[in-house]
Motif scaffolding. Structure first.
Motif, PDB file in Angstrom:
ATOM      1  N   SER A 134       7.518 129.396  24.704  1.00  0.00           N
ATOM      2  CA  SER A 134       6.320 129.247  23.897  1.00  0.00           C
ATOM      3  C   SER A 134       5.536 130.013  23.900  1.00  0.00           C
ATOM      4  O   SER A 134       3.774 130.339  23.801  1.00  0.00           O
ATOM      5  CB  SER A 134       5.530 127.461  25.213  1.00  0.00           C
ATOM      6  N   SER A 135       6.004 131.426  24.322  1.00  0.00           N
ATOM      7  CA  SER A 135       5.386 132.244  24.266  1.00  0.00           C
ATOM      8  C   SER A 135       6.185 134.006  24.024  1.00  0.00           C
ATOM      9  O   SER A 135       5.029 134.899  23.047  1.00  0.00           O
ATOM     10  CB  SER A 135       5.273 133.580  25.600  1.00  0.00           C
ATOM     11  N   ASN A 136       7.236 133.119  22.948  1.00  0.00           N
ATOM     12  CA  ASN A 136       7.806 134.103  22.089  1.00  0.00           C
ATOM     13  C   ASN A 136       7.502 133.763  20.032  1.00  0.00           C
ATOM     14  O   ASN A 136       7.659 132.519  19.917  1.00  0.00           O
ATOM     15  CB  ASN A 136       8.686 134.408  22.327  1.00  0.00           C
ATOM     16  N   ALA A 137       6.508 134.461  19.461  1.00  0.00           N
ATOM     17  CA  ALA A 137       6.667 133.684  18.836  1.00  0.00           C
ATOM     18  C   ALA A 137       7.505 133.218  17.213  1.00  0.00           C
ATOM     19  O   ALA A 137       7.210 132.534  16.843  1.00  0.00           O
ATOM     20  CB  ALA A 137       5.661 135.378  17.433  1.00  0.00           C
ATOM     21  N   ALA A 138       9.017 134.586  17.121  1.00  0.00           N
ATOM     22  CA  ALA A 138      10.138 134.122  16.777  1.00  0.00           C
ATOM     23  C   ALA A 138      10.403 132.601  17.404  1.00  0.00           C
ATOM     24  O   ALA A 138      10.259 131.582  16.756  1.00  0.00           O
ATOM     25  CB  ALA A 138      10.839 135.067  16.894  1.00  0.00           C
ATOM     26  N   ALA A 139      10.686 132.930  18.435  1.00  0.00           N
ATOM     27  CA  ALA A 139      10.995 131.491  18.970  1.00  0.00           C
ATOM     28  C   ALA A 139       9.875 129.869  18.372  1.00  0.00           C
ATOM     29  O   ALA A 139      10.135 128.544  18.463  1.00  0.00           O
ATOM     30  CB  ALA A 139      11.108 131.291  20.794  1.00  0.00           C
ATOM     31  N   VAL A 140       8.589 130.078  18.403  1.00  0.00           N
ATOM     32  CA  VAL A 140       7.946 129.720  18.236  1.00  0.00           C
ATOM     33  C   VAL A 140       7.260 128.610  16.696  1.00  0.00           C
ATOM     34  O   VAL A 140       7.230 127.609  16.194  1.00  0.00           O
ATOM     35  CB  VAL A 140       5.900 130.247  18.748  1.00  0.00           C
ATOM     36  N   GLU A 141       7.630 129.927  15.901  1.00  0.00           N
ATOM     37  CA  GLU A 141       7.996 129.607  14.918  1.00  0.00           C
ATOM     38  C   GLU A 141       9.448 128.447  14.359  1.00  0.00           C
ATOM     39  O   GLU A 141       9.147 127.955  13.448  1.00  0.00           O
ATOM     40  CB  GLU A 141       7.950 130.678  14.070  1.00  0.00           C
ATOM     41  N   PHE A 142      10.377 129.207  15.124  1.00  0.00           N
ATOM     42  CA  PHE A 142      11.690 128.503  14.406  1.00  0.00           C
ATOM     43  C   PHE A 142      11.618 126.683  15.238  1.00  0.00           C
ATOM     44  O   PHE A 142      11.644 125.690  14.429  1.00  0.00           O
ATOM     45  CB  PHE A 142      12.934 129.406  15.752  1.00  0.00           C
ATOM     46  N   LEU A 143      10.756 126.506  16.432  1.00  0.00           N
ATOM     47  CA  LEU A 143      10.749 125.821  16.613  1.00  0.00           C
ATOM     48  C   LEU A 143       9.803 124.308  15.851  1.00  0.00           C
ATOM     49  O   LEU A 143       9.980 123.177  15.953  1.00  0.00           O
ATOM     50  CB  LEU A 143      10.210 125.494  18.285  1.00  0.00           C
ATOM     51  N   THR A 144       9.292 125.184  15.540  1.00  0.00           N
ATOM     52  CA  THR A 144       7.612 124.201  14.362  1.00  0.00           C
ATOM     53  C   THR A 144       8.597 123.619  13.215  1.00  0.00           C
ATOM     54  O   THR A 144       7.964 122.925  12.399  1.00  0.00           O
ATOM     55  CB  THR A 144       6.677 125.578  14.327  1.00  0.00           C
ATOM     56  N   ALA A 145       9.111 124.135  12.597  1.00  0.00           N
ATOM     57  CA  ALA A 145      10.250 124.115  11.442  1.00  0.00           C
ATOM     58  C   ALA A 145      11.616 123.065  12.231  1.00  0.00           C
ATOM     59  O   ALA A 145      12.331 122.944  10.975  1.00  0.00           O
ATOM     60  CB  ALA A 145      11.066 125.249  10.554  1.00  0.00           C
ATOM     61  N   HIS A 146      11.549 123.833  13.218  1.00  0.00           N
ATOM     62  CA  HIS A 146      12.833 122.495  13.641  1.00  0.00           C
ATOM     63  C   HIS A 146      13.033 122.339  15.440  1.00  0.00           C
ATOM     64  O   HIS A 146      13.241 123.238  16.325  1.00  0.00           O
ATOM     65  CB  HIS A 146      13.960 123.499  14.002  1.00  0.00           C
ATOM     66  N   PRO A 147      11.912 121.201  14.935  1.00  0.00           N
ATOM     67  CA  PRO A 147      11.877 120.687  16.616  1.00  0.00           C
ATOM     68  C   PRO A 147      12.649 120.068  17.883  1.00  0.00           C
ATOM     69  O   PRO A 147      13.441 119.928  16.643  1.00  0.00           O
ATOM     70  CB  PRO A 147      11.174 119.815  16.192  1.00  0.00           C
ATOM     71  N   LEU A 148      13.458 120.211  18.718  1.00  0.00           N
ATOM     72  CA  LEU A 148      13.942 119.445  19.290  1.00  0.00           C
ATOM     73  C   LEU A 148      13.781 118.697  19.854  1.00  0.00           C
ATOM     74  O   LEU A 148      12.706 118.134  19.459  1.00  0.00           O
ATOM     75  CB  LEU A 148      13.437 120.252  20.397  1.00  0.00           C
ATOM     76  N   ASP A 149      14.533 118.083  19.610  1.00  0.00           N
ATOM     77  CA  ASP A 149      15.533 116.629  19.847  1.00  0.00           C
ATOM     78  C   ASP A 149      15.190 115.893  21.052  1.00  0.00           C
ATOM     79  O   ASP A 149      14.898 116.326  22.155  1.00  0.00           O
ATOM     80  CB  ASP A 149      16.200 115.783  19.521  1.00  0.00           C
TER      81      ASP A 149
END
Length: 82
Positions: A67-82
């Motif tokens: 939730s605090s790393n910008a790259a991870a937030v962007e990735f998860l916005t485009a590819h949410p965890l199931d």
């Protein structure tokens, strides 16, 4: 919010069976995204990434890093965890 130079290839819910190298901190259920000395939280996700030296590197990542790393937030916005 911090950003990393590496490129995230995949983020999945944590499962030690996903790790190709069972000796990594992530495969042992620990967060390796923050580094060994700075995070003692349990891993909640499997992260595969590539960087200048490695085609595929595997990390365990805690909820705080996700939730605090910008790259991870962007990735998860485009590819949410199931």
């Amino acid at each position: 919010m911090s950003r990393m130079i590496s490129k995230i290839l995949d983020i999945q819910r944590w499962d030690a069976r996903l790790f190709r190298n069972p000796s990594t901190d992530g495969a042992r259920g620990r967060c390796s995204a923050h580094g060994k000395d700075s995070c003692s939280r349990p891993a909640t996700a499997y992260v595969a990434l590539s960087d200048a030296r490695t085609e595929r590197k595997e990390w365990g990542a805690c909820d705080e890093w996700l939730s605090s790393n910008a790259a991870a937030v962007e990735f998860l916005t485009a590819h949410p965890l199931d």
